[in-house]
Structure formats: C-alpha cells, structure tokens
Design an enzyme around this catalytic site. Sequence first.
Site, PDB file in Angstrom:
ATOM      1  N   LYS A   1      -5.560   2.687   9.626  1.00 46.63           N
ATOM      2  CA  LYS A   1      -4.748   3.741   9.012  1.00 46.63           C
ATOM      3  C   LYS A   1      -5.355   5.122   9.242  1.00 46.63           C
ATOM      4  CE  LYS A   1      -2.787   0.709   5.487  1.00 46.63           C
ATOM      5  NZ  LYS A   1      -2.738   0.351   4.059  1.00 46.63           N
TER       6      LYS A   1
ATOM      7  N   SER B   1       0.797  -1.234   0.000  1.00 42.43           N
ATOM      8  CA  SER B   1       0.000   0.000   0.000  1.00 42.43           C
ATOM      9  C   SER B   1       0.828   1.281   0.000  1.00 42.43           C
ATOM     10  CB  SER B   1      -0.939   0.014   1.212  1.00 42.43           C
ATOM     11  OG  SER B   1      -0.205  -0.019   2.417  1.00 42.43           O
TER      12      SER B   1
END
Length: 284
Positions: free
Chosen positions: A210, A167
């Site tokens: 996140k 990511s």
Amino acid sequence: HGPDADRLTLSEGALLEIIRLYTREAGVRSLEREIANVCRKVARKVVMDESVERKYQVGAPQVKSSLGVPRYSYGRKDEEHFVGLVNGLAWTEIGGELLTVETAIVPGTGKITMTGKLGEVMRESAQAALSYVRSRWLQLGLEQDFHSSIDIHIHVPEGAVPKDGPSAGITMATALVSALTGRRVDSDVAMTGEVTLRGRVLAIGGLKEKLLAAKRAGIHKVLIPKENEKNLEEVPVNIRRALQICPVGHMDEVLDQAIAGGLNIQSAGEESGLARDSEKSVRH
C-alpha cells in the site's frame, strides 16, 4: 536479439514506464517479453537505417514508439481538494492500488446506496463508518436526525472491478464526514485502516504494498493504524523517507489530519458540551 550491453541501454525511467503501463503481474515474465520487444525494434532500426547510431539508449519517450499505446494505467492523486473524495489504499495480488472513495449527499429519506461492486466486508465497513458518524453528530456540528432527511451514496471506482477487504473503514468515514460537513479532504493524503463503532482504528495487512502504491500515485502523506508501526521495518528505506507516515489510533486524529485545514473535532466536542451544559442550567 542482436544488440549487446555496449550498444543498447534502457534507462530507469524506461523500465518504470514498461512496468507501470505495459505489464500487470506479480512476477517478471511479461516484463521480460516487453523488454525483448524493445530490443527487437531497436535492432531493426539499426539494421534498416544507417543514420541510427550503433549505440542506442532507450528512455521513457522511446518506449511508447516501440511498444505502442499503453495497455494499463495506475491511480494518481488529484491536484485539487474535493468534498467527499478520499484516497484509500488497497492490496491486490499484483501489488498495492490507490482506491478512491466518493460520497454524495442528496435530499431523501435516509437511504444509503453503495456502488462499485463492493464485497460484503466493505459494505459492513460502510455501515460501521456511518454509525460512527451518527454517534458523533454533536461534535461534528450536525443535527441529531440529520440522516433522516438525506440519502447517502458511496461509490468506489472502477465499477467493473470487484473490491472487498476490511481496510477501507476510515476512508469511508472520512468521506462521509467531508460530505456532511462540506469540508474538503486534502488530496495529498491517503489512508488505510478499519474503524470500529467507537472510532478506534484497527490494524490492516499489506502495508508495504500500500505504501508503494501511495508513492507511485504521488501521495506524500499516509495515515496508517498505530498497530501497524511494527510493520514499517518491512518497507524499503527510500519509500519511508519519501513519505510522511502518520500512525493514528482514533478517527478524531484521522479527520484532523485528512481534512484540508484540519478539523479539530475534540475542541468542537468540548464547545458543544459547554453549550449543552449551559442549556441544562437554563432549564433548571
């Protein structure tokens, strides 16, 4: 430990201080132990010092005096905008983390160096990000063979901590574009997403963790893949309200929102295309 709820209270700020600076875990066992330490310290003060009030409230300033020097730290955003420095977001077993990516450009022969104890997947993401940037040299205003006369160094602190995952692609691509064009990246922006060679932004995992990490770090704007919009339902409402969450589908959108002042790569590409067509007509 002696004091009851009427005699001892811990503020929300004190609990956050203990969680962020004195524990690092997926559960609450260490948190329970640290709260117990605070309770014992307060009970001792009440017994040993008659001047201490029987009702005692522990706030964030009192935590350090009870538990000592903080044992852990967490990522926080920089107040200043920098060239080649981008805020990424990572998932770990104990929650989300702010993951900064640094890029430096020096004269050289086209070598790319990656440091920070990166895993194979992150190294492949860096290679894909570089290939994307090379394919967009015209739109970015770079020389076609810009990579042949420079060396690129990508570093992900902290160097002793192993890092891997799919990511960080758009983070690395943004850091590369910033370093190559000399444009600063907005320090109030964090991002997560994988990038393809054509610049598409792919979905990631661990979105909730996140976003929580971004909020803790003081970030106000987060770029996420469009494919992850459906996962926003898992994120607490107060976190969604506190953050400006921007779904993106292509690297052009990422650069336009992350580069301080904006980077209108599409219009740059159109201008370059017009100039190229003009040059062809002159040749004919």
